[in-house]
Design a protein around this motif. Structure first.
Motif, PDB file in Angstrom:
ATOM      1  N   LEU A  75       7.958  -1.133   8.363  1.00 36.87           N
ATOM      2  CA  LEU A  75       8.482  -1.865   9.458  1.00 36.87           C
ATOM      3  C   LEU A  75       8.311  -1.185  10.670  1.00 36.87           C
ATOM      4  CD1 LEU A  75       9.372  -4.609  10.508  1.00 36.87           C
ATOM      5  CD2 LEU A  75      11.704  -3.772  10.293  1.00 36.87           C
ATOM      6  N   SER A  76       8.751   0.156  10.498  1.00 38.64           N
ATOM      7  CA  SER A  76       8.461   1.088  11.724  1.00 38.64           C
ATOM      8  C   SER A  76       6.957   1.409  11.925  1.00 38.64           C
ATOM      9  CB  SER A  76       9.411   2.282  11.598  1.00 38.64           C
ATOM     10  OG  SER A  76       8.949   3.263  10.666  1.00 38.64           O
ATOM     11  N   ASP A  77       6.258   1.667  10.927  1.00 36.16           N
ATOM     12  CA  ASP A  77       4.979   1.818  10.838  1.00 36.16           C
ATOM     13  C   ASP A  77       4.200   0.672  11.698  1.00 36.16           C
ATOM     14  OD1 ASP A  77       5.328   4.372   9.906  1.00 36.16           O
ATOM     15  OD2 ASP A  77       4.005   3.479   8.114  1.00 36.16           O
ATOM     16  N   PHE A  78       4.658  -0.513  11.394  1.00 36.54           N
ATOM     17  CA  PHE A  78       4.123  -1.904  11.806  1.00 36.54           C
ATOM     18  C   PHE A  78       4.128  -1.657  13.379  1.00 36.54           C
ATOM     19  CE2 PHE A  78       4.578  -6.316  13.303  1.00 36.54           C
ATOM     20  CZ  PHE A  78       3.537  -6.902  12.840  1.00 36.54           C
ATOM     21  N   VAL A  79       5.622  -1.287  13.944  1.00 42.00           N
ATOM     22  CA  VAL A  79       5.804  -1.310  15.360  1.00 42.00           C
ATOM     23  C   VAL A  79       5.030  -0.237  15.890  1.00 42.00           C
ATOM     24  CG1 VAL A  79       7.715  -1.049  16.913  1.00 42.00           C
ATOM     25  CG2 VAL A  79       8.135  -2.326  14.979  1.00 42.00           C
ATOM     26  N   ALA A  80       4.843   0.817  15.206  1.00 45.87           N
ATOM     27  CA  ALA A  80       4.026   1.949  15.847  1.00 45.87           C
ATOM     28  C   ALA A  80       2.637   1.470  16.064  1.00 45.87           C
ATOM     29  CB  ALA A  80       4.242   3.250  15.132  1.00 45.87           C
ATOM     30  N   LEU A  81       2.011   0.752  15.075  1.00 43.34           N
ATOM     31  CA  LEU A  81       0.549   0.318  15.176  1.00 43.34           C
ATOM     32  C   LEU A  81       0.488  -0.577  16.327  1.00 43.34           C
ATOM     33  CD1 LEU A  81      -0.277  -0.092  11.536  1.00 43.34           C
ATOM     34  CD2 LEU A  81      -1.449   1.320  12.968  1.00 43.34           C
ATOM     35  N   LEU A  92       2.488  -0.725  18.883  1.00 41.66           N
ATOM     36  CA  LEU A  92       2.548   0.156  20.310  1.00 41.66           C
ATOM     37  C   LEU A  92       1.325   0.700  20.687  1.00 41.66           C
ATOM     38  CD1 LEU A  92       5.953   1.816  19.818  1.00 41.66           C
ATOM     39  CD2 LEU A  92       5.141   0.052  21.426  1.00 41.66           C
ATOM     40  N   SER A  93       0.542   1.131  19.375  1.00 43.15           N
ATOM     41  CA  SER A  93      -0.774   1.883  19.543  1.00 43.15           C
ATOM     42  C   SER A  93      -2.019   0.717  20.348  1.00 43.15           C
ATOM     43  CB  SER A  93      -1.314   2.423  18.357  1.00 43.15           C
ATOM     44  OG  SER A  93      -0.450   3.363  17.720  1.00 43.15           O
ATOM     45  N   LEU A  94      -1.630  -0.141  19.659  1.00 47.60           N
ATOM     46  CA  LEU A  94      -2.825  -1.460  20.188  1.00 47.60           C
ATOM     47  C   LEU A  94      -2.433  -1.763  21.486  1.00 47.60           C
ATOM     48  CD1 LEU A  94      -4.815  -3.159  18.787  1.00 47.60           C
ATOM     49  CD2 LEU A  94      -3.069  -4.906  18.284  1.00 47.60           C
ATOM     50  N   VAL A  95      -1.106  -1.896  21.890  1.00 47.03           N
ATOM     51  CA  VAL A  95      -0.676  -1.977  23.220  1.00 47.03           C
ATOM     52  C   VAL A  95      -1.142  -1.065  24.159  1.00 47.03           C
ATOM     53  CG1 VAL A  95       1.352  -2.173  24.929  1.00 47.03           C
ATOM     54  CG2 VAL A  95       1.319  -3.554  22.572  1.00 47.03           C
ATOM     55  N   ALA A  96      -0.860   0.338  23.775  1.00 45.01           N
ATOM     56  CA  ALA A  96      -1.202   1.501  24.594  1.00 45.01           C
ATOM     57  C   ALA A  96      -2.747   1.403  24.819  1.00 45.01           C
ATOM     58  CB  ALA A  96      -0.951   2.661  23.793  1.00 45.01           C
ATOM     59  N   VAL A  97      -3.521   0.953  23.780  1.00 43.62           N
ATOM     60  CA  VAL A  97      -4.794   0.826  24.050  1.00 43.62           C
ATOM     61  C   VAL A  97      -5.535  -0.126  25.125  1.00 43.62           C
ATOM     62  CG1 VAL A  97      -7.303   0.255  22.887  1.00 43.62           C
ATOM     63  CG2 VAL A  97      -5.700   1.598  21.634  1.00 43.62           C
ATOM     64  N   HIS A 138      -0.694   4.412  31.779  1.00 38.55           N
ATOM     65  CA  HIS A 138      -0.564   5.213  30.562  1.00 38.55           C
ATOM     66  C   HIS A 138       0.624   5.290  29.910  1.00 38.55           C
ATOM     67  CE1 HIS A 138      -4.820   6.573  31.428  1.00 38.55           C
ATOM     68  NE2 HIS A 138      -4.339   6.556  32.552  1.00 38.55           N
ATOM     69  N   ARG A 139       1.796   5.651  30.914  1.00 36.89           N
ATOM     70  CA  ARG A 139       3.235   5.778  30.415  1.00 36.89           C
ATOM     71  C   ARG A 139       3.931   4.618  29.723  1.00 36.89           C
ATOM     72  NH1 ARG A 139       5.594  10.415  34.378  1.00 36.89           N
ATOM     73  NH2 ARG A 139       4.333  12.239  33.504  1.00 36.89           N
ATOM     74  N   ALA A 140       3.180   3.498  29.909  1.00 39.22           N
ATOM     75  CA  ALA A 140       4.010   2.421  29.178  1.00 39.22           C
ATOM     76  C   ALA A 140       3.981   2.383  27.819  1.00 39.22           C
ATOM     77  CB  ALA A 140       3.147   0.795  29.603  1.00 39.22           C
ATOM     78  N   GLY A 141       2.741   3.034  27.100  1.00 38.90           N
ATOM     79  CA  GLY A 141       2.855   3.093  25.700  1.00 38.90           C
ATOM     80  C   GLY A 141       3.693   4.395  25.430  1.00 38.90           C
ATOM     81  N   VAL A 142       3.869   5.241  26.228  1.00 42.08           N
ATOM     82  CA  VAL A 142       4.471   6.626  25.807  1.00 42.08           C
ATOM     83  C   VAL A 142       5.959   6.206  25.837  1.00 42.08           C
ATOM     84  CG1 VAL A 142       5.090   8.817  26.780  1.00 42.08           C
ATOM     85  CG2 VAL A 142       2.814   8.162  27.046  1.00 42.08           C
ATOM     86  N   LEU A 143       6.517   5.347  26.760  1.00 47.31           N
ATOM     87  CA  LEU A 143       8.056   4.936  26.688  1.00 47.31           C
ATOM     88  C   LEU A 143       8.169   4.189  25.469  1.00 47.31           C
ATOM     89  CD1 LEU A 143      10.311   4.851  28.535  1.00 47.31           C
ATOM     90  CD2 LEU A 143       9.661   2.692  29.474  1.00 47.31           C
ATOM     91  N   ALA A 144       7.323   3.340  25.419  1.00 46.80           N
ATOM     92  CA  ALA A 144       7.294   2.457  24.011  1.00 46.80           C
ATOM     93  C   ALA A 144       7.781   3.258  22.844  1.00 46.80           C
ATOM     94  CB  ALA A 144       6.366   1.248  24.019  1.00 46.80           C
TER      95      ALA A 144
END
Ligand SMILES: [Zn+2]
Ligand SMILES: [Zn+2]
Ligand SMILES: [Zn+2]
Ligand SMILES: [Zn+2]
Length: 315
Positions: A50-56, A58-63, A79-85
């Motif tokens: 589940l945490s991996d799902f959220v991390a993925l 977030l990566s998509l949102v960061a892209v 850039h920092r929106a993804g870092v904060l998330a």
């Protein structure tokens, strides 16, 4: 001008989207199988995935944010929106790992019979899934985020394989504590990876010097350039996980801008090739500089002696 490689983003987000769908399906399988087989290890894996799902996600949102241009209200872009998330996600991961530790302690106190055969089948499906995602990530454009995601998937493949071995050990020996021990291992893995993410994201948010970069080395490289008398009020920080910025004052001789242009070009070229710093703000000075704010970095005695030696050598 800022140099970013956006060309590979489309392929990266495609891989991330496929990984998201597959991971969501696997979480469903883990929850159902974990409840039916009474295996805490499978439920821990569900929490982990589940945490991996959220991390993925977030990566998509960061892209996505990375591809959004800067605006008049957000002049650096997003850039920092993804870092904060990612930082928030890491904090949630710490919570999940403690839930798993709590569950494992209770299981050791009150052992429950587990269906080891089902454990092994579900874990085998997980090994195939994690391995496939790792392979897809390996074939895409690899920036810092994708590289850490790849390392993570390889780690997951190994830890899921450990669940298969654990299931086999339960079948062979009938020792039920093995299930709780596996959960402890998975919890520790989650905790460890979340601390890594926290360290990295906090460093960016606190404007720390980018990981692996030595400020003294940056100063030395600028000093080396012909025409540079002194460099001070030097700041290096990260805007996002891929974008480094620098600002500094450089003392030069009393020369016309047409001549100082050459120094500026060389400084920028060295910063780009040696440190991947593409966003620079450089202030040239000739007269004595009055630094209005107290942010001058204390340089060790040996280094300031070197700087003095450089100065005298040039004169
Ligand atoms: Zn994982
Ligand atoms: Zn300053
Ligand atoms: Zn700029
Ligand atoms: Zn100055």
């Amino acid at each position: 001008m800022h140099v970013h490689s956006h060309g590979a983003n489309e392929r990266t987000s495609q891989v991330l989207r496929v990984s998201l769908i597959v991971t969501a399906g696997y979480i469903g399988l883990l929850v159902v199988a974990g409840l039916r087989s009474h295996s805490l290890a499978l439920l821990s894996e569900a929490g982990h995935n589940l945490s991996d799902f959220v991390a993925l996600l977030l990566s998509l949102v960061a892209v996505y944010f990375h591809s959004r241009p800067p605006s008049a209200t957000h002049t650096y872009g997003y850039h920092r929106a993804g870092v904060l998330a990612a930082l928030l996600n890491a904090a949630a991961l710490v919570g999940i790992s403690f839930l798993i530790f709590y569950g494992a302690v209770r299981r050791i106190q009150h052992p429950q019979p587990v269906h080891a055969g089902m454990m092994m089948w579900v874990a085998a499906a997980g090994v195939i899934m994690n391995g496939a995602i790792a392979f897809m990530l390996y074939r895409t454009h690899r920036d810092v985020n994708i590289r850490s995601a790849l390392l993570h998937e390889i780690g997951d493949t190994i830890s899921t394989a450990a669940v298969i071995i654990g299931g086999w050990a339960i079948l062979a020996t009938g020792q039920l504590w093995i299930d709780a021990a596996l959960s402890f291992g998975i919890g520790a893995l989650i905790l460890w990876s979340s601390f890594g993410i926290m360290r990295e994201t906090l460093n960016i948010l606190l404007e720390g010097t980018p990981r692996g970069m030595k400020l003294a080395r940056v100063a030395a490289v600028i000093q080396e350039i012909d025409g540079v008398n002194d460099v001070h009020d030097l700041h290096v920080w990260s805007i996002g996980s891929e974008t480094n910025a620098l600002s500094c004052h450089i003392s030069i001789a009393d020369i016309p801008p047409s001549a100082s242009e050459r120094i500026l070009r060389e400084v920028k070229a060295r910063l780009h090739t040696d440190f991947q710093i593409d966003h620079t703000t450089i202030q040239f000075e000739h007269a004595v500089c009055e630094v209005a704010h107290c942010c001058v970095i204390p340089v060790s005695d040996s280094e300031s002696n070197n700087a003095v030696a450089n100065l005298t050598r040039r004169k």
